[in-house]
Design an enzyme around this catalytic site. Sequence first.
Site, PDB file in Angstrom:
ATOM      1  N   ASN A  33      25.837  -9.271  16.085  1.00  0.00           N
ATOM      2  CA  ASN A  33      25.209  -8.216  15.555  1.00  0.00           C
ATOM      3  C   ASN A  33      26.132  -6.909  15.106  1.00  0.00           C
ATOM      4  OD1 ASN A  33      22.730  -6.286  15.293  1.00  0.00           O
ATOM      5  ND2 ASN A  33      23.527  -5.323  17.261  1.00  0.00           N
ATOM      6  N   GLU A  59      31.189  -0.899   7.592  1.00  0.00           N
ATOM      7  CA  GLU A  59      30.690  -2.039   7.796  1.00  0.00           C
ATOM      8  C   GLU A  59      31.082  -2.785   6.670  1.00  0.00           C
ATOM      9  OE1 GLU A  59      26.613  -0.886  10.386  1.00  0.00           O
ATOM     10  OE2 GLU A  59      26.348  -0.745   8.233  1.00  0.00           O
ATOM     11  N   HIS A  66      26.420  -2.847  15.214  1.00  0.00           N
ATOM     12  CA  HIS A  66      25.787  -1.324  15.623  1.00  0.00           C
ATOM     13  C   HIS A  66      26.614  -0.485  15.025  1.00  0.00           C
ATOM     14  CE1 HIS A  66      23.134   0.868  18.205  1.00  0.00           C
ATOM     15  NE2 HIS A  66      24.171   1.469  18.322  1.00  0.00           N
ATOM     16  N   GLY A 103      19.071  -4.175   3.443  1.00  0.00           N
ATOM     17  CA  GLY A 103      19.846  -5.492   3.448  1.00  0.00           C
ATOM     18  C   GLY A 103      21.386  -5.491   2.645  1.00  0.00           C
ATOM     19  N   SER A 104      21.599  -4.218   2.895  1.00  0.00           N
ATOM     20  CA  SER A 104      23.153  -3.865   1.912  1.00  0.00           C
ATOM     21  C   SER A 104      24.165  -4.569   2.750  1.00  0.00           C
ATOM     22  CB  SER A 104      23.567  -2.553   1.690  1.00  0.00           C
ATOM     23  OG  SER A 104      23.618  -1.634   2.895  1.00  0.00           O
ATOM     24  N   ASN A 105      24.204  -4.715   3.989  1.00  0.00           N
ATOM     25  CA  ASN A 105      25.083  -5.651   4.934  1.00  0.00           C
ATOM     26  C   ASN A 105      25.161  -6.982   4.282  1.00  0.00           C
ATOM     27  OD1 ASN A 105      27.064  -4.113   6.803  1.00  0.00           O
ATOM     28  ND2 ASN A 105      25.225  -3.001   6.792  1.00  0.00           N
ATOM     29  N   ASP A 155      22.217  -4.354  22.694  1.00  0.00           N
ATOM     30  CA  ASP A 155      23.629  -3.837  22.576  1.00  0.00           C
ATOM     31  C   ASP A 155      24.633  -3.774  23.684  1.00  0.00           C
ATOM     32  OD1 ASP A 155      22.832  -2.896  20.154  1.00  0.00           O
ATOM     33  OD2 ASP A 155      22.103  -0.984  21.037  1.00  0.00           O
ATOM     34  N   LEU A 178      15.994  -5.024  13.374  1.00  0.00           N
ATOM     35  CA  LEU A 178      15.652  -3.928  14.230  1.00  0.00           C
ATOM     36  C   LEU A 178      14.711  -4.391  15.624  1.00  0.00           C
ATOM     37  CD1 LEU A 178      15.353  -1.162  11.925  1.00  0.00           C
ATOM     38  CD2 LEU A 178      17.539  -1.837  12.990  1.00  0.00           C
TER      39      LEU A 178
HETATM   40  C1  GAR Z   1      23.282  -1.067   9.494  1.00  0.00           C
HETATM   41  O1  GAR Z   1      23.795   0.655   9.409  1.00  0.00           O
HETATM   42  C2  GAR Z   1      23.361  -1.468  10.823  1.00  0.00           C
HETATM   43  O2  GAR Z   1      24.414  -1.182  11.412  1.00  0.00           O
HETATM   44  C3  GAR Z   1      22.308  -0.851  11.524  1.00  0.00           C
HETATM   45  O3  GAR Z   1      21.277  -0.757  10.318  1.00  0.00           O
HETATM   46  C4  GAR Z   1      21.933  -0.757   8.984  1.00  0.00           C
HETATM   47  C5  GAR Z   1      21.179  -1.427   8.286  1.00  0.00           C
HETATM   48  O4  GAR Z   1      21.726  -1.226   6.973  1.00  0.00           O
HETATM   49  N1  GAR Z   1      21.784  -1.592  12.685  1.00  0.00           N
HETATM   50  C6  GAR Z   1      21.525  -1.324  13.577  1.00  0.00           C
HETATM   51  O5  GAR Z   1      20.761  -0.204  13.863  1.00  0.00           O
HETATM   52  C7  GAR Z   1      21.039  -2.253  14.831  1.00  0.00           C
HETATM   53  N2  GAR Z   1      20.815  -1.559  16.048  1.00  0.00           N
HETATM   54  P1  GAR Z   1      21.339  -2.404   5.791  1.00  0.00           P
HETATM   55  O6  GAR Z   1      20.218  -3.013   5.819  1.00  0.00           O
HETATM   56  O7  GAR Z   1      21.600  -1.764   4.255  1.00  0.00           O
HETATM   57  O8  GAR Z   1      22.489  -3.388   5.714  1.00  0.00           O
END
Ligand code: GAR
Length: 187
Positions: free
Chosen positions: A101, A173, A103, A12-14, A144, A84
Site C-alpha cells: 500500500n 508518490e 500511504h 487513479g493517478s498513481n 497502516d 480506501l
Molecule cells: C494517494 O495520495 C494515496 O497515497 C492515498 O490516496 C491518494 C490516491 O490518489 N491513499 C490513502 O490515503 C490510503 N490510506 P490517486 O487516486 O490519484 O492515485
Amino acid sequence: MKNIIIFASGNGSNAEQIISHLNQTKTAKVDAILTNKANAGVLERAKRHQIPSHIFSKTDLESGKVLEIVNQYKPDLIVLAGFLLKFPEHIINVYPNQVINIHPALLPNYGGKGMYGMHVHDAVLANKESYTGITIHYVNENYDEGAIIKQEKVFVGDCTTADEIATRIHQLEYEHFPTTINKLLSE
Ligand code: GAR
C-alpha cells in the site's frame, strides 16, 4: 514476465503512473484494475490502457468474491493505490507479503482508520508540520501497520492549503511508488 493487479478507489493517478512505468521497464504487466467505486476515475484510465477492470461492493470484498477475481490473475504482487476500504485478512493470508500500500504520510504518524487522502493533508496543515511524506508498506490485518518498505520526506512548511500539500505528496508518490514496485518485482 511478472504480473500485478491494482486496487484503487478514486482518481487513479498513481495507478496510471505504475502502468506507464512498467510499460517501459517491462518487468511486469498490470493485468487488472479492481475498484469499489463505479464512478472512479481509475476506470477511465484502465480503459485507455486496455486493462480489464472489475467493480465490486464491500460485501463482495468481504465474502470472498473478490478473492475469486484475484485468483484468476495469480498476481505476483497486489498493489493498493488509493484504495480506501480495509483490505481483508483472508486475501492477505493467500498472498502473504504480496500486498503493498502507499500511504500519504510518514507512518506511524497520520495513519489508522479515517486517515486517508485529504483528511491526512488537512491534519498535517492543522498541526503546522514542517515535513510530511509518503510510506510504502506491506499490508497486514491492521490499518497502516505492516512492515515499511520505503519512506520519503517532503518540506511543506510553506504550504497554506491542504491542496498544496496534496500536490507535493502526489509528486513524491509518482517519483517513488512505480520504481519501488519495479524493484520489488525484480528481486
Ligand atoms: C494517494 O495520495 C494515496 O497515497 C492515498 O490516496 C491518494 C490516491 O490518489 N491513499 C490513502 O490515503 C490510503 N490510506 P490517486 O487516486 O490519484 O492515485
